[in-house]
Motif scaffolding. Structure first.
Motif, PDB file in Angstrom:
ATOM      1  N   PHE A 112     -32.000   4.914  28.464  1.00  0.00           N
ATOM      2  CA  PHE A 112     -30.338   4.568  28.573  1.00  0.00           C
ATOM      3  C   PHE A 112     -29.887   4.164  29.628  1.00  0.00           C
ATOM      4  N   THR A 113     -28.760   3.395  29.854  1.00  0.00           N
ATOM      5  CA  THR A 113     -27.960   2.740  30.707  1.00  0.00           C
ATOM      6  C   THR A 113     -26.650   3.257  30.699  1.00  0.00           C
ATOM      7  N   GLY A 114     -25.927   3.054  32.037  1.00  0.00           N
ATOM      8  CA  GLY A 114     -24.640   3.200  31.978  1.00  0.00           C
ATOM      9  C   GLY A 114     -24.029   3.153  33.397  1.00  0.00           C
ATOM     10  N   ASN A 115     -22.838   3.394  33.510  1.00  0.00           N
ATOM     11  CA  ASN A 115     -22.438   3.480  35.106  1.00  0.00           C
ATOM     12  C   ASN A 115     -23.092   4.314  35.920  1.00  0.00           C
ATOM     13  N   SER A 116     -23.294   4.233  37.180  1.00  0.00           N
ATOM     14  CA  SER A 116     -23.760   5.377  38.002  1.00  0.00           C
ATOM     15  C   SER A 116     -22.739   6.401  38.138  1.00  0.00           C
ATOM     16  N   TYR A 117     -23.533   7.696  38.274  1.00  0.00           N
ATOM     17  CA  TYR A 117     -22.350   8.768  38.344  1.00  0.00           C
ATOM     18  C   TYR A 117     -21.671   8.781  39.733  1.00  0.00           C
ATOM     19  N   ARG A 118     -20.362   9.036  39.405  1.00  0.00           N
ATOM     20  CA  ARG A 118     -19.344   9.175  40.653  1.00  0.00           C
ATOM     21  C   ARG A 118     -19.023  10.507  40.814  1.00  0.00           C
ATOM     22  N   ILE A 119     -19.120  11.111  41.887  1.00  0.00           N
ATOM     23  CA  ILE A 119     -18.862  12.414  42.030  1.00  0.00           C
ATOM     24  C   ILE A 119     -17.717  13.114  41.466  1.00  0.00           C
ATOM     25  N   LEU A 120     -17.808  14.148  40.848  1.00  0.00           N
ATOM     26  CA  LEU A 120     -16.537  14.836  40.039  1.00  0.00           C
ATOM     27  C   LEU A 120     -15.905  14.105  38.754  1.00  0.00           C
ATOM     28  N   PHE A 121     -15.659  12.739  39.120  1.00  0.00           N
ATOM     29  CA  PHE A 121     -14.828  12.162  38.187  1.00  0.00           C
ATOM     30  C   PHE A 121     -15.539  11.244  37.251  1.00  0.00           C
ATOM     31  N   GLY A 122     -16.800  10.961  37.494  1.00  0.00           N
ATOM     32  CA  GLY A 122     -17.527  10.186  36.703  1.00  0.00           C
ATOM     33  C   GLY A 122     -16.612   8.713  36.029  1.00  0.00           C
ATOM     34  N   ASP A 123     -16.663   8.522  34.987  1.00  0.00           N
ATOM     35  CA  ASP A 123     -15.975   7.305  34.455  1.00  0.00           C
ATOM     36  C   ASP A 123     -14.476   7.969  33.976  1.00  0.00           C
ATOM     37  N   MET A 124     -14.113   8.887  34.218  1.00  0.00           N
ATOM     38  CA  MET A 124     -12.877   9.441  33.865  1.00  0.00           C
ATOM     39  C   MET A 124     -11.488   8.519  34.432  1.00  0.00           C
ATOM     40  N   LYS A 125     -11.577   8.142  35.576  1.00  0.00           N
ATOM     41  CA  LYS A 125     -10.517   7.301  36.094  1.00  0.00           C
ATOM     42  C   LYS A 125     -10.595   5.901  35.518  1.00  0.00           C
ATOM     43  N   ASP A 126     -11.851   5.528  34.951  1.00  0.00           N
ATOM     44  CA  ASP A 126     -11.857   4.424  34.511  1.00  0.00           C
ATOM     45  C   ASP A 126     -11.243   4.483  32.817  1.00  0.00           C
ATOM     46  N   LEU A 184     -20.677  -0.133  25.121  1.00  0.00           N
ATOM     47  CA  LEU A 184     -21.474  -0.761  24.259  1.00  0.00           C
ATOM     48  C   LEU A 184     -21.610  -2.294  24.420  1.00  0.00           C
ATOM     49  N   LYS A 185     -20.589  -2.850  24.765  1.00  0.00           N
ATOM     50  CA  LYS A 185     -20.705  -4.248  25.034  1.00  0.00           C
ATOM     51  C   LYS A 185     -21.484  -4.483  26.392  1.00  0.00           C
ATOM     52  N   LYS A 186     -21.196  -3.856  27.370  1.00  0.00           N
ATOM     53  CA  LYS A 186     -21.977  -3.918  28.533  1.00  0.00           C
ATOM     54  C   LYS A 186     -23.485  -3.651  28.621  1.00  0.00           C
ATOM     55  N   TYR A 187     -23.875  -2.421  28.199  1.00  0.00           N
ATOM     56  CA  TYR A 187     -25.114  -1.792  28.150  1.00  0.00           C
ATOM     57  C   TYR A 187     -25.889  -1.680  26.998  1.00  0.00           C
ATOM     58  N   GLY A 188     -25.163  -2.250  25.799  1.00  0.00           N
ATOM     59  CA  GLY A 188     -25.853  -2.070  24.501  1.00  0.00           C
ATOM     60  C   GLY A 188     -25.987  -0.767  23.907  1.00  0.00           C
ATOM     61  N   GLU A 189     -26.435  -0.259  22.749  1.00  0.00           N
ATOM     62  CA  GLU A 189     -26.399   0.769  22.126  1.00  0.00           C
ATOM     63  C   GLU A 189     -27.123   2.254  22.632  1.00  0.00           C
ATOM     64  N   ASN A 190     -28.136   1.828  23.601  1.00  0.00           N
ATOM     65  CA  ASN A 190     -28.748   3.024  24.369  1.00  0.00           C
ATOM     66  C   ASN A 190     -27.668   3.390  25.305  1.00  0.00           C
ATOM     67  N   CYS A 191     -26.425   3.808  25.398  1.00  0.00           N
ATOM     68  CA  CYS A 191     -25.709   3.873  26.704  1.00  0.00           C
ATOM     69  C   CYS A 191     -25.175   5.137  26.614  1.00  0.00           C
ATOM     70  N   PHE A 192     -24.702   5.498  27.810  1.00  0.00           N
ATOM     71  CA  PHE A 192     -23.898   6.803  28.259  1.00  0.00           C
ATOM     72  C   PHE A 192     -22.848   6.488  29.102  1.00  0.00           C
ATOM     73  N   ALA A 217     -22.381  11.655  28.564  1.00  0.00           N
ATOM     74  CA  ALA A 217     -22.624  11.448  26.999  1.00  0.00           C
ATOM     75  C   ALA A 217     -23.160  10.206  26.462  1.00  0.00           C
ATOM     76  N   ILE A 218     -24.089  10.603  25.453  1.00  0.00           N
ATOM     77  CA  ILE A 218     -24.848   9.560  24.858  1.00  0.00           C
ATOM     78  C   ILE A 218     -23.994   9.173  23.579  1.00  0.00           C
ATOM     79  N   VAL A 219     -23.924   7.544  23.419  1.00  0.00           N
ATOM     80  CA  VAL A 219     -23.215   7.150  22.158  1.00  0.00           C
ATOM     81  C   VAL A 219     -24.307   6.848  21.296  1.00  0.00           C
ATOM     82  N   VAL A 220     -24.392   7.880  19.927  1.00  0.00           N
ATOM     83  CA  VAL A 220     -25.186   7.753  19.056  1.00  0.00           C
ATOM     84  C   VAL A 220     -24.574   6.693  17.826  1.00  0.00           C
ATOM     85  N   MET A 221     -25.515   5.447  17.879  1.00  0.00           N
ATOM     86  CA  MET A 221     -25.110   4.476  16.863  1.00  0.00           C
ATOM     87  C   MET A 221     -26.061   4.551  15.519  1.00  0.00           C
ATOM     88  N   ASN A 222     -27.346   5.189  15.800  1.00  0.00           N
ATOM     89  CA  ASN A 222     -28.317   5.251  14.700  1.00  0.00           C
ATOM     90  C   ASN A 222     -27.780   6.073  13.699  1.00  0.00           C
TER      91      ASN A 222
END
Length: 515
Positions: free
Chosen positions: A42-56, A87-95, A103-108
């Motif tokens: 799986f691929t995705g943004n690196s973890y950012r402390i406490l907020f993760g991707d919430m600000k984005d 999904l556009k940046k990392y493909g279907e195996n993303c989080f 959170a894993i995105v399940v497209m299968n």
């Protein structure tokens, strides 16, 4: 002196334990989960402390909803921009990161089916405290408590019980159409934002079918629940901080006031109904009466622990509103918008309605003959599912396909992306084409075990009220088509956005023409 040394030592130990837990929550555990997910491919943004991707998420959502889009059913980038980006940046195996939780995105579709079929393995996400204020009823329960509530509520939504509610559906529709008649007046044509009218319609339906003669009191409860939903939507856009809801902020104080008033009103309605039942009055054929009757029988036969407490009954009544109002209002508004754009289907549906309703209002059995209306409703649910995503979590490490998912990882099942997937539905996946439902809900995937269309969820936890919602929607659409034709107003702005369900951000301004 020894006492104070012991006290200081004990205090230091307590502080150390809590600091360790906090550090584990905000750093060590997320980093470990990220490492394990990346090892699984799986691929995705690196973890950012406490907020993760919430600000984005907040920035993307603000940008996505800042302006309307051209009339198109390709709007997932507006509804779930962070997943569209991932999904556009990392493909279907993303989080993606919801704060410290990946959170894993399940497209299968085969895996989607497996997740929804195993409710004992894949649980719903624990609701945030603010969300639980809306209801701690059937939708949020797990295991034995869920099974008990499902068993007790199920009789209220049996087909032969729904037949008795049909006149109440018609009564609420008549009220809305009478208001439209007043607005349109002698001119016979007028621009109306139908969205608030459809919200009032579905709230009146729930009020009448849930509380019978007490529906005016029920309407007040709905208004309070609707305000509460707005506060919850706002809270959900921020990182969850334990204990925040106890701070004396203006919003928290208002939430407490709403909760107190809703509980008091429901307790009063339920208490009166229970006293009437104890006095020998016949049970009313509304949702509350059917629930109380089912609960009473269970307690008499098996004891109190097998029935619901008063607080549990209150929570289920709150859920009637939360689940029953928003979803059907969303379905109805997008049905009217799409039929305004595709007037050929509006004409076909109206011809069918006039044939079925040739002798006035139709009963439950005759409504089954509204095949074209049913096709249209299913296609609207495909393109504009009220709930765009289902959420589950792993309660233990589990194998999914060829990967091993660690405990505590969230699973995001994106209805809207699967409903719009050209690999499943063909090149016209993002076009309005009710013909695809001519033979009922189709088996769109060729392989066994795949799942691609599930607007009411699927498996053991499929929506208990789906027949109720579809019956209500059929009657409402039929009554509207019988009395009005409609088209998009020049002032209509196409802007689907998500509050609790997919809603028109700037309303649904249509030109109503009296027939």
């Amino acid at each position: 002196m020894d006492f104070f040394i012991c006290l200081q030592t004990l205090s230091a130990i307590v502080v150390f334990i809590y600091v360790s837990k906090i550090l584990n929550w905000v750093w060590f555990r997320p980093r470990n989960l990220e490492k394990r997910l990346r090892q699984q491919g799986f691929t995705g943004n690196s973890y950012r402390i406490l907020f993760g991707d919430m600000k984005d998420m907040r920035l993307m959502s603000k940008e996505a909803t800042s302006k309307p889009i051209s009339f198109s059913h390709d709007f997932s980038h507006r509804i779930i921009p962070i997943f569209h980006y991932a999904l556009k940046k990392y493909g279907e195996n993303c989080f993606v990161w919801f704060g410290p939780s990946p959170a894993i995105v399940v497209m299968n579709t085969e895996i989607v089916r497996e997740i929804l079929s195993k409710s004992n393995v894949f649980h719903k996400l624990p609701s945030r405290p603010f969300v639980r204020l809306m209801s701690k009823g059937l939708v949020t329960l797990e295991a034995d408590r869920w099974a008990k509530h499902r068993r007790l509520i199920n009789p209220a939504f049996h087909v032969h019980k729904l037949e008795h509610m049909v006149p109440l559906f018609y009564l609420s529709c008549d009220d809305m159409l009478s208001k439209w008649d007043e607005i349109v007046g002698n001119e016979g044509s007028f621009e109306v934002d139908v969205w608030p009218h459809l919200q009032t319609l579905t709230s009146d339906v729930i009020s009448r079918t849930a509380f019978g003669s007490s529906y005016l009191e029920g309407r007040k409860i709905f208004e309070l629940q609707q305000e509460l939903a707005q506060h919850i939507a706002l809270a959900n856009r921020s990182v969850y901080i334990p204990g925040y809801r106890f701070l004396p902020t203006k919003m928290n104080q208002r939430v407490k006031e709403i909760m107190k008033e809703v509980k008091s009103s429901l307790l009063d309605i339920i208490s009166r109904r229970m006293k009437a039942m104890e006095a020998g009055e016949a049970s009313k054929e509304d949702l509350l009466g059917l629930l109380l009757e089912s609960n009473s029988k269970e307690i008499k036969q098996h004891g109190n622990k097998h029935g619901m407490s008063m607080d549990e009954v209150i929570e289920e009544c709150k859920l009637f509103y939360f689940a029953g109002h928003e979803t059907t209002a969303s379905l109805l508004v997008w049905t009217m918008v799409l039929l305004s754009k595709h007037t050929d289907w509006q004409t076909r549906a109206r011809d069918e309605v006039l044939q079925v309703f040739n002798n006035g209002e139709s009963g439950y059995q005759q409504l089954n003959n509204l095949k074209i209306v049913g096709m249209i409703l299913h296609e609207v649910l495909r393109l504009y599912p009220p709930a765009v995503m289902l959420l589950r979590r792993t309660i233990t490490e589990v194998r999914l396909g060829n990967v091993s998912v660690p405990e505590g990882v969230q699973l995001m099942l994106p209805l809207i992306l699967l409903h719009h997937d050209p690999k499943i539905w063909g090149d016209d996946a993002k076009e309005f084409n009710p013909e695809r439902f001519r033979d009922g809900v189709p088996k769109v995937a060729q392989g066994t075990g795949r799942l691609s269309y599930f607007p009411f969820s699927w498996g053991p936890r499929i929506c208990i009220a789906q027949n109720f919602a579809m019956l209500e929607a059929k009657i409402a659409v039929a009554m509207i088509l019988k009395h009005y034709s409609f088209e998009l107003s020049p002032s209509y702005s196409h802007a689907p956005h998500r509050v609790v369900t997919v809603q028109p951000q700037h309303g649904a301004h249509l030109i109503l023409n009296k027939l």
